[in-house]
Design a protein around this motif. Structure first.
Motif, PDB file in Angstrom:
ATOM      1  N   LEU A  73      28.697 -49.407 -24.053  1.00 15.74           N
ATOM      2  CA  LEU A  73      29.233 -49.711 -25.374  1.00 15.74           C
ATOM      3  C   LEU A  73      28.333 -49.493 -26.590  1.00 15.74           C
ATOM      4  O   LEU A  73      28.846 -49.090 -27.644  1.00 15.74           O
ATOM      5  CB  LEU A  73      29.726 -51.165 -25.388  1.00 15.74           C
ATOM      6  CG  LEU A  73      30.950 -51.445 -24.512  1.00 15.74           C
ATOM      7  CD1 LEU A  73      31.241 -52.943 -24.494  1.00 15.74           C
ATOM      8  CD2 LEU A  73      32.160 -50.678 -25.017  1.00 15.74           C
ATOM      9  N   PRO A  74      27.044 -49.783 -26.577  1.00 15.18           N
ATOM     10  CA  PRO A  74      26.332 -49.925 -27.860  1.00 15.18           C
ATOM     11  C   PRO A  74      26.382 -48.740 -28.811  1.00 15.18           C
ATOM     12  O   PRO A  74      26.816 -48.886 -29.961  1.00 15.18           O
ATOM     13  CB  PRO A  74      24.894 -50.242 -27.425  1.00 15.18           C
ATOM     14  CG  PRO A  74      25.037 -50.884 -26.093  1.00 15.18           C
ATOM     15  CD  PRO A  74      26.188 -50.175 -25.440  1.00 15.18           C
ATOM     16  N   ILE A 123      36.260 -46.274 -28.005  1.00  8.04           N
ATOM     17  CA  ILE A 123      36.040 -47.573 -28.633  1.00  8.04           C
ATOM     18  C   ILE A 123      36.665 -47.616 -30.021  1.00  8.04           C
ATOM     19  O   ILE A 123      37.149 -48.658 -30.466  1.00  8.04           O
ATOM     20  CB  ILE A 123      34.529 -47.932 -28.669  1.00  8.04           C
ATOM     21  CG1 ILE A 123      34.316 -49.379 -29.135  1.00  8.04           C
ATOM     22  CG2 ILE A 123      33.741 -46.984 -29.524  1.00  8.04           C
ATOM     23  CD1 ILE A 123      34.836 -50.423 -28.178  1.00  8.04           C
ATOM     24  N   LEU A 124      36.719 -46.476 -30.729  1.00  2.00           N
ATOM     25  CA  LEU A 124      37.317 -46.469 -32.060  1.00  2.00           C
ATOM     26  C   LEU A 124      38.804 -46.818 -31.986  1.00  2.00           C
ATOM     27  O   LEU A 124      39.317 -47.564 -32.839  1.00  2.00           O
ATOM     28  CB  LEU A 124      37.105 -45.112 -32.732  1.00  2.00           C
ATOM     29  CG  LEU A 124      37.270 -45.086 -34.253  1.00  2.00           C
ATOM     30  CD1 LEU A 124      36.457 -43.950 -34.861  1.00  2.00           C
ATOM     31  CD2 LEU A 124      38.718 -44.955 -34.695  1.00  2.00           C
ATOM     32  N   THR A 141      34.333 -49.055 -22.016  1.00  2.00           N
ATOM     33  CA  THR A 141      34.759 -47.652 -21.988  1.00  2.00           C
ATOM     34  C   THR A 141      34.079 -46.890 -20.850  1.00  2.00           C
ATOM     35  O   THR A 141      34.176 -45.667 -20.783  1.00  2.00           O
ATOM     36  CB  THR A 141      34.444 -46.979 -23.332  1.00  2.00           C
ATOM     37  OG1 THR A 141      33.053 -47.120 -23.616  1.00  2.00           O
ATOM     38  CG2 THR A 141      35.248 -47.625 -24.455  1.00  2.00           C
ATOM     39  N   ALA A 142      33.389 -47.616 -19.961  1.00  3.61           N
ATOM     40  CA  ALA A 142      32.766 -46.964 -18.804  1.00  3.61           C
ATOM     41  C   ALA A 142      33.846 -46.331 -17.930  1.00  3.61           C
ATOM     42  O   ALA A 142      34.861 -46.957 -17.622  1.00  3.61           O
ATOM     43  CB  ALA A 142      31.958 -47.973 -17.997  1.00  3.61           C
ATOM     44  N   ALA A 152      34.005 -34.899 -20.076  1.00  5.13           N
ATOM     45  CA  ALA A 152      33.754 -36.308 -19.775  1.00  5.13           C
ATOM     46  C   ALA A 152      34.826 -37.177 -20.410  1.00  5.13           C
ATOM     47  O   ALA A 152      35.302 -36.908 -21.507  1.00  5.13           O
ATOM     48  CB  ALA A 152      32.375 -36.715 -20.280  1.00  5.13           C
ATOM     49  N   GLN A 153      35.190 -38.227 -19.699  1.00  4.83           N
ATOM     50  CA  GLN A 153      36.189 -39.188 -20.175  1.00  4.83           C
ATOM     51  C   GLN A 153      35.510 -40.536 -20.310  1.00  4.83           C
ATOM     52  O   GLN A 153      34.830 -40.986 -19.382  1.00  4.83           O
ATOM     53  CB  GLN A 153      37.340 -39.254 -19.178  1.00  4.83           C
ATOM     54  CG  GLN A 153      38.476 -40.193 -19.557  1.00  4.83           C
ATOM     55  CD  GLN A 153      39.635 -40.075 -18.576  1.00  4.83           C
ATOM     56  OE1 GLN A 153      39.959 -38.982 -18.102  1.00  4.83           O
ATOM     57  NE2 GLN A 153      40.258 -41.198 -18.275  1.00  4.83           N
ATOM     58  N   GLY A 154      35.661 -41.204 -21.458  1.00  2.64           N
ATOM     59  CA  GLY A 154      34.969 -42.463 -21.630  1.00  2.64           C
ATOM     60  C   GLY A 154      33.459 -42.258 -21.542  1.00  2.64           C
ATOM     61  O   GLY A 154      32.931 -41.251 -22.009  1.00  2.64           O
TER      62      GLY A 154
END
Length: 336
Positions: free
Chosen positions: A125-126, A164-165, A302-303, A327-329
């Motif tokens: 996440l960060p 995340i948005l 979102t992992a 890549a996804q997430g």
């Protein structure tokens, strides 16, 4: 301590594009936390720096700008955290990266890791959270709780920042959220995260959003391939709308924004730490805010892809996946 870094700008398929290292343990500065890293995630900035920056004097450089870990030491001026605290953060681009057993980070850009997530899930996440939050609220200046009757197009909705948005926009604003994705699995991912609609960015965007019932949008968050989509983004924005960009957007002609009086906003989440801005501590605060939303069940990790332990072999796999553009997430790794 164990670490992973690079010395030469080899293609990722080269066995020495990333190498396992043994380095001296770092010593905290006045505002630093010494963190024992438990998990990391990988971002496009990792491979872009590996491809473009040559370490000086043949000395290996450690990459990585996401981490979850336990505080093992503190500098003399630290006031927000204590030994044993579990934290998460994105680090600073002008300091050694997080792909190491021990890592130094300024406490002002650190948050308490969400209690409800595993180390790997929190590590996703960060960096993307900071990027998405700053883009949405600081750059595009969407009001928290606002946006009623307005819409945002998120280009690259299934990527790390987009994932995340979408959630931040749904949970913290009243915006109608339209995401772009081109594969069945990424479309489903965006809808599961809360997008009201998903359109295919491989077809003309104007026609695609009209088919979704939207004539034009108030905001665009362009997270990938801005140069390729730029003229279409100008087309789909309402007059006096706002375009937010996080990629390089090489060669775009900003004069094309003039007729509609569109505003262009650039976002780089490293700016606050790089320039030691007076509001640098805002990043720690917003990580805390989003962590609370996670623990309240309103935001989820979102992992998507867990590649095992933190070592050179697995990080090469992670870089290769991100470089493929599929890549996804987020891609995460945990443990040494």
């Amino acid at each position: 301590m164990k670490a992973v870094g690079f010395i030469n700008n080899f293609p990722i398929a080269h066995p020495e594009s990333l190498i396992d290292l043994t380095l001296e343990n770092p010593i905290p500065g006045p505002r630093d936390l010494l963190v024992r890293v438990r998990a990391v995630s990988v971002n496009p900035v990792d491979y872009k720096i590996r491809q473009s920056r040559s370490p000086s004097g043949g000395k290996a450089e450690v990459l990585g700008w996401d981490a979850v870990g336990i505080v093992e030491g503190v500098g003399g001026e630290v006031c927000r955290f204590n030994l044993g605290d579990r934290v998460y953060y994105a680090g600073a681009i002008n300091r050694p990266g997080t792909n190491s057993e021990l890592h130094l980070v300024d406490e002002r850009i650190v948050g308490a890791a969400p209690h409800s997530l595993s180390d790997a899930d929190a590590a996703a996440l960060p960096l993307t959270t900071l990027t998405a939050y700053e883009l949405l609220f600081d750059r595009l200046r969407v009001a928290k709780g606002g946006g009623a009757g307005q819409s945002i197009l998120v280009v690259g909705g299934a990527g790390g920042v987009g994932s995340i948005l979408i959630q931040l926009a749904r949970q913290m604003t009243q915006l109608q959220v339209i995401a772009t994705a081109s594969r069945d699995e990424t479309r489903k991912w965006c809808l599961d995260l809360g997008a009201h609609a998903v359109v295919d960015h491989s077809v003309p965007l104007g026609a695609a959003i009209k088919a979704a019932g939207v004539e034009q949008v108030d905001y665009v968050a362009s997270l990938t391939q801005t140069t390729q989509h730029f003229e279409q983004l100008v087309e789909v924005l309402k007059p006096q709308g706002a375009l937010g960009v996080i990629d390089e957007a090489v060669g775009i002609d900003s004069t094309k924004l003039m007729l509609k009086s569109l505003s262009l906003h650039r976002e780089l989440m490293f700016t606050r730490s790089l320039f030691q801005t007076p509001d640098m501590q805002e990043q720690g605060r917003l990580l805390q805010e989003v962590g609370d939303l996670v623990d309240a069940g309103r935001i989820k990790t979102t992992a998507h892809t867990h590649l095992g332990k933190i070592n050179a072999d697995n990080l090469r796999r992670a870089h290769a996946l991100l470089e493929s553009g599929r890549a996804q997430g987020k891609v995460v790794l945990a443990g040494f």
